[in-house]
Design a protein around this motif. Structure first.
Motif, short mmCIF file in Angstrom:
data_model
loop_
_atom_site.label_atom_id
_atom_site.label_comp_id
_atom_site.label_asym_id
_atom_site.label_seq_id
_atom_site.Cartn_x
_atom_site.Cartn_y
_atom_site.Cartn_z
N SER A 54 8.90 33.58 4.67
CA SER A 54 8.77 32.84 3.41
C SER A 54 9.90 31.83 3.22
N MET A 55 10.91 31.92 4.07
CA MET A 55 12.07 31.04 3.95
C MET A 55 11.87 29.76 4.74
N LYS A 56 12.53 28.71 4.31
CA LYS A 56 12.56 27.46 5.06
C LYS A 56 13.47 27.65 6.27
N GLU A 57 13.07 27.07 7.41
CA GLU A 57 13.89 27.19 8.61
C GLU A 57 15.27 26.60 8.36
N GLN A 58 16.30 27.35 8.75
CA GLN A 58 17.69 26.92 8.56
C GLN A 58 18.25 26.45 9.90
N SER A 59 17.91 25.23 10.27
CA SER A 59 18.33 24.69 11.56
C SER A 59 19.85 24.72 11.70
N GLY A 60 20.30 25.17 12.86
CA GLY A 60 21.73 25.22 13.12
C GLY A 60 22.43 26.45 12.58
N ASP A 61 21.70 27.33 11.90
CA ASP A 61 22.28 28.55 11.33
C ASP A 61 21.89 29.75 12.20
N PRO A 62 22.81 30.26 13.01
CA PRO A 62 22.46 31.36 13.92
C PRO A 62 22.00 32.62 13.19
N THR A 63 22.51 32.85 11.97
CA THR A 63 22.11 34.04 11.22
C THR A 63 20.62 34.02 10.93
N TYR A 64 20.09 32.86 10.59
CA TYR A 64 18.66 32.74 10.30
C TYR A 64 17.83 33.17 11.51
N TYR A 65 18.17 32.63 12.67
CA TYR A 65 17.37 32.92 13.87
C TYR A 65 17.54 34.37 14.31
N THR A 129 14.83 31.79 21.92
CA THR A 129 14.78 30.86 23.05
C THR A 129 14.79 29.42 22.58
N TYR A 130 14.01 29.13 21.54
CA TYR A 130 13.88 27.75 21.06
C TYR A 130 14.80 27.44 19.89
N SER A 131 15.70 28.35 19.54
CA SER A 131 16.58 28.13 18.39
C SER A 131 17.49 26.93 18.57
N GLY A 132 17.76 26.55 19.81
CA GLY A 132 18.61 25.39 20.07
C GLY A 132 17.82 24.13 20.39
N GLY A 133 16.50 24.22 20.26
CA GLY A 133 15.65 23.06 20.55
C GLY A 133 15.24 22.99 22.01
N MET A 134 14.66 21.86 22.41
CA MET A 134 14.17 21.65 23.76
C MET A 134 14.77 20.39 24.36
N GLY A 135 14.86 20.36 25.67
CA GLY A 135 15.32 19.15 26.34
C GLY A 135 14.30 18.04 26.17
N PRO A 136 14.72 16.82 25.90
CA PRO A 136 13.78 15.72 25.64
C PRO A 136 12.90 15.37 26.83
N ALA A 137 13.38 15.58 28.04
CA ALA A 137 12.61 15.22 29.23
C ALA A 137 11.80 16.41 29.75
N THR A 138 12.47 17.56 29.93
CA THR A 138 11.81 18.72 30.53
C THR A 138 11.00 19.52 29.52
#
Length: 333
Positions: A54-65, A129-138
């Motif tokens: 129910s929470m909004k994703e907290q990008s960059g916050d390790p506690t959320y993930y 796994t995806y908490s840090g995002g993805m590589g733009p090319a791969t």
């Protein structure tokens, strides 16, 4: 009143309001985190997961993930404490290291492709796994991206948690698709009658068939007549690429974490030797299969299941070689 004074008062008032709102939001977020932690502590997985979703994703916050992953892991029945107390010491090194992981309690409990523990553990793994995002090319996630996002300390915490779950998820895959018994022996279980993960003879590839038959390096899966798991095939007996890619990316993600974490901090198992043993088999695959056959180097680096399916649709034989060279070889008990 001087217009400049009016504007200054307006600006100060606005800043105060915005600062107050920001502080209130932070307090509310902390309360939500504490509520989830309470639910997890009491074993109320559903309430914990519902609260997190129910929470909004907290990008960059390790506690959320970590809390979202913990909520999914709770639903899966996975516990880091339980893993350390009763499971991690089951991991061995050497030629049958994947076989040792099939003896995990959760691995032995999986008897159906729709096993909810397998599903929810996969969801927990995907969150981290995806908490840090993805590589733009791969389009691949990576331990390096997580460190860039969360810093070395935050990433180490996330990667450790991820590693423990990947151990179990890989063990579950090998036990189920490899029809393994309680001792980790491939083909000796009661899930099916298969001796291999997949019936490699389907492709009629002479070199692949020869590898399966060579010197017993693949254990019970030793000739072209051996059968594979029905759950790794489509209706025409071809390889179920989505499920195979899930196994490949789970394994590649585990290796990526192992290569980017301080293994000396974990004393219950010799993970340095564990990694070295896998790396040797992987390098042999690169040198003696990928390079001479002109296969894609991304076989050993792809960590995004969707991208794996996209890249290898029409080239399923390459995935079959990967499975034979790494999975069958390291699950040879």
């Amino acid at each position: 009143m001087n217009k400049l004074i009016v504007f200054s008062i307006y600006l100060l008032t606005s800043l105060t309001i915005f600062t107050s709102c920001g502080a209130d939001e932070e307090i509310e977020l902390e309360r939500s985190y504490l509520s989830v932690e309470d639910h997890l502590s009491s074993g109320d997985c559903d309430k914990a997961l519902s609260k997190m979703l129910s929470m909004k994703e907290q990008s960059g916050d390790p506690t959320y993930y970590k809390l979202l992953a913990s909520s999914y892991a709770c639903k899966a029945g996975f516990s880091v404490t339980e893993f350390f107390l009763n499971e991690i010491t089951k991991i061995t090194t050497g030629a049958d290291l994947l076989s040792s992981m099939t003896t995990f309690t959760m691995a032995q409990a999986m008897t159906d492709i729709d096993d909810l523990s397998y599903y929810y553990l996969g969801e927990a793994i995907e969150v981290l796994t995806y908490s840090g995002g993805m590589g733009p090319a791969t389009k691949d996630p990576s331990a390096a991206l997580r460190e860039a996002t969360f810093g070395s300390y935050g990433a180490a915490d996330i990667n450790s948690f991820l590693m423990y779950m990947l151990f179990v998820r890989n063990g579950m895959s090998m036990a189920f698709f490899g029809n393994s018994d309680a001792l980790g022996s491939k083909g000796a279980g009661t899930i099916g009658t298969n001796e291999c993960l997949f019936a490699y003879s389907f492709y009629g590839d002479v070199d692949l068939d020869a590898y399966i038959q060579a010197g017993g390096v693949t254990g019970a899966c030793d000739d072209g007549a051996d059968t594979g798991s029905v759950d790794l095939t489509n209706g025409d007996s071809s390889l179920h690429l989505e499920r195979a890619c899930a196994m490949v990316t789970d394994f590649n993600n585990l290796l990526d974490v192992l290569e980017n974490i301080s293994l000396g901090d974990i004393t219950d198992v010799d993970l340095s030797t564990f990694l070295a043993d896998i790396s040797a088999v992987r390098q042999d695959f690169v040198d003696n299969v990928i390079t001479p056959k002109g296969f894609s180097n991304s076989l050993v680096t792809v960590k995004n299941q969707t991208q794996c399916v996209t890249d290898f649709t029409g080239s399923e034989l390459q995935i079959a070689y990967y499975m034979a060279a790494l999975f069958e070889t390291l699950h040879s008990r």
